[in-house]
Design a protein around this motif. Structure first.
Motif, PDB file in Angstrom:
ATOM      1  N   LEU A 102      -8.924  59.129 -48.021  1.00  0.00           N
ATOM      2  CA  LEU A 102      -9.470  58.599 -49.269  1.00  0.00           C
ATOM      3  C   LEU A 102     -10.978  58.457 -49.079  1.00  0.00           C
ATOM      4  O   LEU A 102     -11.429  57.780 -48.155  1.00  0.00           O
ATOM      5  CB  LEU A 102      -8.841  57.245 -49.622  1.00  0.00           C
ATOM      6  N   LYS A 103     -11.725  59.108 -49.964  1.00  0.00           N
ATOM      7  CA  LYS A 103     -13.184  59.155 -49.774  1.00  0.00           C
ATOM      8  C   LYS A 103     -13.897  58.398 -50.883  1.00  0.00           C
ATOM      9  O   LYS A 103     -14.566  58.987 -51.709  1.00  0.00           O
ATOM     10  CB  LYS A 103     -13.647  60.611 -49.747  1.00  0.00           C
ATOM     11  N   GLY A 104     -13.681  57.101 -50.906  1.00  0.00           N
ATOM     12  CA  GLY A 104     -14.351  56.291 -51.917  1.00  0.00           C
ATOM     13  C   GLY A 104     -13.644  56.365 -53.256  1.00  0.00           C
ATOM     14  O   GLY A 104     -14.165  56.928 -54.217  1.00  0.00           O
ATOM     15  N   VAL A 105     -12.434  55.805 -53.297  1.00  0.00           N
ATOM     16  CA  VAL A 105     -11.644  55.842 -54.523  1.00  0.00           C
ATOM     17  C   VAL A 105     -11.832  54.540 -55.306  1.00  0.00           C
ATOM     18  O   VAL A 105     -11.745  53.456 -54.734  1.00  0.00           O
ATOM     19  CB  VAL A 105     -10.149  56.040 -54.178  1.00  0.00           C
ATOM     20  N   SER A 106     -12.119  54.669 -56.585  1.00  0.00           N
ATOM     21  CA  SER A 106     -12.219  53.495 -57.451  1.00  0.00           C
ATOM     22  C   SER A 106     -11.374  53.730 -58.688  1.00  0.00           C
ATOM     23  O   SER A 106     -11.383  54.828 -59.247  1.00  0.00           O
ATOM     24  CB  SER A 106     -13.669  53.249 -57.879  1.00  0.00           C
ATOM     25  N   LEU A 107     -10.633  52.693 -59.073  1.00  0.00           N
ATOM     26  CA  LEU A 107      -9.755  52.829 -60.237  1.00  0.00           C
ATOM     27  C   LEU A 107      -9.431  51.447 -60.752  1.00  0.00           C
ATOM     28  O   LEU A 107      -9.218  50.516 -59.972  1.00  0.00           O
ATOM     29  CB  LEU A 107      -8.468  53.554 -59.828  1.00  0.00           C
ATOM     30  N   SER A 108      -9.419  51.327 -62.063  1.00  0.00           N
ATOM     31  CA  SER A 108      -9.125  50.028 -62.647  1.00  0.00           C
ATOM     32  C   SER A 108      -8.008  50.207 -63.666  1.00  0.00           C
ATOM     33  O   SER A 108      -8.036  51.115 -64.481  1.00  0.00           O
ATOM     34  CB  SER A 108     -10.410  49.510 -63.291  1.00  0.00           C
ATOM     35  N   VAL A 109      -6.992  49.346 -63.556  1.00  0.00           N
ATOM     36  CA  VAL A 109      -5.828  49.454 -64.438  1.00  0.00           C
ATOM     37  C   VAL A 109      -5.638  48.142 -65.188  1.00  0.00           C
ATOM     38  O   VAL A 109      -5.619  47.074 -64.581  1.00  0.00           O
ATOM     39  CB  VAL A 109      -4.555  49.783 -63.613  1.00  0.00           C
ATOM     40  N   GLU A 110      -5.526  48.250 -66.506  1.00  0.00           N
ATOM     41  CA  GLU A 110      -5.347  47.052 -67.336  1.00  0.00           C
ATOM     42  C   GLU A 110      -3.869  46.673 -67.402  1.00  0.00           C
ATOM     43  O   GLU A 110      -2.993  47.523 -67.227  1.00  0.00           O
ATOM     44  CB  GLU A 110      -5.842  47.323 -68.761  1.00  0.00           C
ATOM     45  N   THR A 111      -3.623  45.419 -67.715  1.00  0.00           N
ATOM     46  CA  THR A 111      -2.252  44.954 -67.890  1.00  0.00           C
ATOM     47  C   THR A 111      -1.549  45.786 -68.959  1.00  0.00           C
ATOM     48  O   THR A 111      -2.099  46.011 -70.033  1.00  0.00           O
ATOM     49  CB  THR A 111      -2.247  43.472 -68.315  1.00  0.00           C
ATOM     50  N   GLY A 112      -0.355  46.256 -68.634  1.00  0.00           N
ATOM     51  CA  GLY A 112       0.437  47.020 -69.588  1.00  0.00           C
ATOM     52  C   GLY A 112       0.101  48.505 -69.618  1.00  0.00           C
ATOM     53  O   GLY A 112       0.784  49.279 -70.284  1.00  0.00           O
ATOM     54  N   GLN A 113      -0.912  48.902 -68.875  1.00  0.00           N
ATOM     55  CA  GLN A 113      -1.269  50.318 -68.860  1.00  0.00           C
ATOM     56  C   GLN A 113      -0.333  51.130 -67.974  1.00  0.00           C
ATOM     57  O   GLN A 113       0.192  50.630 -66.973  1.00  0.00           O
ATOM     58  CB  GLN A 113      -2.701  50.482 -68.337  1.00  0.00           C
ATOM     59  N   VAL A 114      -0.134  52.390 -68.358  1.00  0.00           N
ATOM     60  CA  VAL A 114       0.624  53.318 -67.520  1.00  0.00           C
ATOM     61  C   VAL A 114      -0.339  54.401 -67.062  1.00  0.00           C
ATOM     62  O   VAL A 114      -0.976  55.065 -67.880  1.00  0.00           O
ATOM     63  CB  VAL A 114       1.789  53.937 -68.314  1.00  0.00           C
ATOM     64  N   VAL A 115      -0.459  54.525 -65.747  1.00  0.00           N
ATOM     65  CA  VAL A 115      -1.406  55.485 -65.184  1.00  0.00           C
ATOM     66  C   VAL A 115      -0.652  56.519 -64.362  1.00  0.00           C
ATOM     67  O   VAL A 115       0.087  56.168 -63.435  1.00  0.00           O
ATOM     68  CB  VAL A 115      -2.446  54.774 -64.288  1.00  0.00           C
ATOM     69  N   ALA A 116      -0.815  57.786 -64.723  1.00  0.00           N
ATOM     70  CA  ALA A 116      -0.205  58.854 -63.944  1.00  0.00           C
ATOM     71  C   ALA A 116      -1.233  59.390 -62.958  1.00  0.00           C
ATOM     72  O   ALA A 116      -2.416  59.506 -63.296  1.00  0.00           O
ATOM     73  CB  ALA A 116       0.271  59.970 -64.862  1.00  0.00           C
ATOM     74  N   ILE A 117      -0.771  59.683 -61.739  1.00  0.00           N
ATOM     75  CA  ILE A 117      -1.664  60.242 -60.727  1.00  0.00           C
ATOM     76  C   ILE A 117      -1.136  61.620 -60.378  1.00  0.00           C
ATOM     77  O   ILE A 117       0.022  61.763 -59.957  1.00  0.00           O
ATOM     78  CB  ILE A 117      -1.702  59.331 -59.481  1.00  0.00           C
TER      79      ILE A 117
END
Ligand SMILES: Nc1ncnc2c1ncn2[C@@H]1O[C@H](COP(=O)(O)OP(=O)(O)O)[C@@H](O)[C@H]1O
Ligand SMILES: [Mg+2]
Lengths: 243, 217
Positions: free
Chosen positions: A19-34
């Motif tokens: 992992l080379k400097g990963v940033s991610l923000s997830v809000e309540t109730g959000q669905v995030v696919a990777i």
């Protein structure tokens, strides 16, 4: 308020920076696919979120927990974060209901009778109430995976992580698992899911994140990202129809 | 000079009882030690791991006879007189603990690592992981080799005859000294060992078969 905040996380296995400097923000109730190719660091990122992997720098905050490797803090974190694996990982010596009630009973002090009520609730949620007393090896892969989801739900997690949960299943069994996940998403569960099911990501995930070589290469609302991929790498990935 | 008759035969049987008693004692104490060393061997703490590794390595690398001599003669030189049964029990227990530690360490490690991950992800503490998830599965895996080892143990109790403890093989020598019928006497001794060990070997084979079937992971 973001319920998952990943900030500049670097993770190495020996000399290999994954992992080379990963940033991610997830809000309540959000669905995030990777999404992303095999080896791009998707599982590693997910496993850092519940502390299964330690990272060298950066920070992760999940539902108010600062993710650290200290055992007591890890356990508090994990009471709020469910994870479901590709290989189900049910406990083979325990029945379905025992798989589900074990942790609520011994880590949250839920009484046996109450835990059973919880087990019935989460099993109906995944449509497997009739398997209450079955052992895992009596179930199909799809059923085992739904029990694994139910087992996580019994902890009343604030965030659920899914790592390629349909990849080990025969194609005719993936549908039933995806359906359960879609239902969860509709009920407002915050979810991060690594997946190769592009149509699922596109239709269910609010956000899709494309990982490439240990970085978040491109991210955005799912429909836009699949419709108008900006980077050449994502375009290549999407058109290769990779599995 | 006496003949080899009923009384001698009964004496052999009684002595076989002592062999079994020794086996049970060594198994009981050895199991406690073996369990502890197996878990130490797998601990996160490097000091515990190293202590267990050295203990197992040393005990497995010396003949159990030397442990017995050290326990019996060593301590008596130091002024501590210990009865043969105690010396025999202690040294066999030490021997058993090192071997069971290795068998059980292997059994614990044979539980898929995903079982650790899944249970850790459900917020279980390490002792809870062992108690509810890992050991129940490791137990199944360990039963056949543990019973197999038990067969070795029954036969190896014969070494304690050197400190004068009368178990089955020592009893055989005594009866032979009195009767000079070595062929008959040792045939009977061997037959008694066989009668104890054969069912155990079959049990081990049987457990291997039934516990293997129906394991999905
Ligand atoms: N335990 C490990 N030890 C060493 N390297 C690892 C380990 N786990 C993963 N890796 C490496 O880290 C990289 C990212 O792996 P992973 O996060 O599993 O990718 P993905 O889930 O996207 O396929 C790969 O190059 C993989 O070989
Ligand atoms: Mg992966």
């Amino acid at each position: 308020m973001s319920v998952v905040a990943i900030d500049q996380v670097h993770k190495r296995y020996g000399a290999l920076e994954v992992l080379k400097g990963v940033s991610l923000s997830v809000e309540t109730g959000q669905v995030v696919a990777i999404i992303g190719r095999s080896g791009s660091g998707k599982s590693t990122m997910l496993r850092c979120i519940n502390g299964l992997e330690a990272f060298q720098s950066g920070s992760i905050t999940v539902a108010g927990h600062d993710v650290q490797q200290e055992p007591t803090k890890l356990r508090e974190l994990r009471k709020d974060v469910g994870i479901v694996f590709q290989s189900y990982n049910l406990f083979p010596h325990l029945t379905v209901s025992q798989n589900i009630t074990l942790s609520p009973r011994i880590t949250q002090g839920v009484k046996a009778a109450d835990a059973e009520v919880i087990a019935r609730r989460v099993l109906s949620q995944v449509g497997l109430l009739e398997k209450f007393d079955a052992y895992p090896d009596m179930l199909s892969g799809g059923q085992q995976q739904r029990v694994a989801i139910a087992r996580s739900l019994a902890m009343r997690p604030k965030v659920m992580l899914f790592d390629e949960v349909t990849s080990a299943l025969d194609p005719e069994l993936t549908g039933e698992v995806l359906l359960v996940m879609e239902q969860l998403a509709k009920e407002g569960m915050t979810m991060l899911l690594v997946t190769h099911e592009m149509s699922f990501a596109r239709s269910v995930a609010d956000l899709t994140v494309f990982m490439h070589q240990g970085k978040i290469w491109e991210a955005g609302p799912s429909k836009e990202l699949f419709e108008y991929p900006k980077t050449a790498e994502l375009q290549a990935f999407l058109s290769s129809g990779v599995k | 000079m006496s003949t080899f008759g009923w009384p001698e035969f009964l004496f052999l049987l009684r002595s076989a009882g002592w062999s079994i008693v020794l086996t049970v004692i060594a198994l009981a104490f050895g199991a406690v030690g073996g369990g502890a060393f197996a878990i130490m061997r797998l601990a996160n703490n490097a000091v515990l791991r190293t202590i267990a590794a050295i203990y197992i390595l040393v005990i497995q690398s010396i003949p159990v006879l030397m442990i017995l001599f050290m326990a019996y003669y060593g301590l008596s030189i130091a002024g501590v007189e210990i009865p043969p049964l105690l010396a025999a029990s202690v040294s066999l227990s030490i021997y058993v603990s090192a071997y069971l530690a290795e068998i059980w360490r292997g059994s614990i490690q044979a539980v898929p690592p995903q079982q650790w991950e899944a249970s850790a992800s459900l917020a279980l503490t390490r002792p809870q992981q062992y108690r509810y998830i890992i050991l129940p599965q490791a137990l199944r895996i360990s039963l056949p080799p543990t019973v197999g080892f038990l067969v070795q143990l029954v036969k190896n109790t014969s070494i304690v005859s050197v400190v004068g403890f009368v178990e089955l093989s020592r009893a055989g020598q005594l009866v032979n000294n009195a009767t000079f019928r070595p062929f008959e006497v040792f045939m009977v001794v061997a037959a008694i060992y066989f009668a104890i060990c054969f069912p155990l070997s079959r049990l081990s084979r049987y457990l291997e078969r039934v516990l293997h079937v129906g394991r999905s992971h």
